[in-house]
Design a protein around this motif. Structure first.
Motif, short mmCIF file in Angstrom:
data_model
loop_
_atom_site.label_atom_id
_atom_site.label_comp_id
_atom_site.label_asym_id
_atom_site.label_seq_id
_atom_site.Cartn_x
_atom_site.Cartn_y
_atom_site.Cartn_z
N PRO A 1 -0.89 3.18 -3.17
CA PRO A 1 -1.91 3.47 -2.15
C PRO A 1 -3.35 3.45 -2.65
O PRO A 1 -4.27 3.33 -1.85
CB PRO A 1 -1.52 4.87 -1.67
CG PRO A 1 -0.81 5.48 -2.83
CD PRO A 1 -0.07 4.36 -3.48
N LEU B 1 0.82 -1.20 0.00
CA LEU B 1 0.00 0.00 0.00
C LEU B 1 0.86 1.26 0.00
O LEU B 1 0.42 2.31 -0.46
CB LEU B 1 -0.93 0.00 1.21
CG LEU B 1 -2.17 -0.89 1.10
CD1 LEU B 1 -2.88 -0.98 2.44
CD2 LEU B 1 -3.12 -0.35 0.03
N THR C 1 -9.61 0.40 1.56
CA THR C 1 -8.50 0.54 0.61
C THR C 1 -8.98 0.66 -0.83
O THR C 1 -8.18 0.93 -1.72
CB THR C 1 -7.55 -0.67 0.71
OG1 THR C 1 -8.28 -1.87 0.44
CG2 THR C 1 -6.93 -0.75 2.10
N ARG D 1 -6.14 1.55 -4.66
CA ARG D 1 -6.46 0.22 -5.18
C ARG D 1 -7.86 0.20 -5.78
O ARG D 1 -8.70 1.03 -5.46
CB ARG D 1 -6.40 -0.82 -4.06
CG ARG D 1 -5.06 -0.89 -3.35
CD ARG D 1 -3.92 -1.23 -4.30
NE ARG D 1 -2.67 -1.33 -3.58
CZ ARG D 1 -2.21 -2.44 -3.01
NH1 ARG D 1 -2.90 -3.55 -3.08
NH2 ARG D 1 -1.07 -2.43 -2.38
#
Length: 254
Positions: free
Chosen positions: A52, A48, A75, A54
């Protein structure tokens, strides 16, 4: 006689040992393939910190998706949602997925480009089916798997793809994102569509940063297991920072 019997026993033990080694190797390989196919292991697990932002890409194959549950992990920042294919086909789950994700995450509709239909017809099919154009630039999927078998030359495919891209850009005011794997990139896209953002599939080795100009999205897994989805799902990452992603969201919006 005794010497011959001992040699025979040694040969038998060596044979059994080799057989067991081969059996273990085959069994291990089968186990790895099975675990991979069911989404329990995958070669790529990008951090991540490096990626960062997704996302996922979905179609009717995934069935009904519980989007609030999927997004609740915190996320997930975007989704590519299949809308159409070729000149006439509409994805059966597109409108449901499109409505369910409004306000939850950044969305991009995408079209599976047929090598055997005209670019203008395909653009009309795509654009007429969209309730709105979404928050991200639209995507177009260029790949040989699942495409028509009696296809024209690569030059004709490129010509029709260019028509499709121009038609979509003229309506959405954003350059579409071109999805490729290494084969479709090398045979159709490379050297002909500079300036278009790329979305590359690379699920074994990766990330392919540096190999593809204009790389913007990376499909790093095709066997994701995530909450809210009953089937395996493609996993993607934006290639850049959160600030870069926010800049992409603003493209084409006055």
């Amino acid at each position: 006689m005794r010497s011959g019997a001992r040699r025979l026993r040694r040969r038998s033990r060596r044979f059994v040992g080799r057989f067991l080694v081969v059996a273990l190797l085959i069994g291990g390989a089968f186990a790895v393939v099975t675990l991979y196919r069911h989404g329990y292991i995958r070669p790529n697990n990008p951090s991540l910190q490096d990626y960062p932002v997704r996302g996922v890409d979905v179609s009717s194959f995934q069935g009904t998706i519980d989007w609030p549950q999927l997004v609740s992990a915190g996320t997930l920042g975007f989704a590519f949602i299949k809308a159409t294919e070729g000149a006439h086909t509409h994805d059966a789950r597109f409108l449901q997925n499109w409505t369910a994700t409004r306000g939850l995450i950044a969305r991009a509709p995408y079209h599976f480009f047929s090598f055997c239909s005209g670019g203008d017809e395909q653009a009309q099919n795509f654009l007429r089916f969209l309730p709105d154009t979404g928050e991200l630039p639209a995507g177009v999927d260029i790949e040989f798997a699942g495409n028509c078998q009696h296809r024209p030359s690569y030059a004709v495919i490129r010509e029709q793809l260019k028509i499709f891209l121009n038609d979509v850009e003229s309506v959405t005011r954003r350059k579409p994102i071109i999805y490729v794997n290494r084969t479709s990139y090398a045979r159709i896209v490379e050297g002909y569509f500079s300036g278009y953002p790329l979305w590359i599939r690379e699920v074994i080795t990766g990330p392919p940063v540096g190999s593809f100009p204009a790389l913007t999205f990376w499909q790093y897994a095709g066997n994701g297991r995530v909450a809210g989805v009953g089937k395996l799902i493609d996993l993607d990452a934006f290639v850049g920072t959160r600030r870069d992603f926010e800049r992409l969201l603003r493209l084409g919006h006055p």
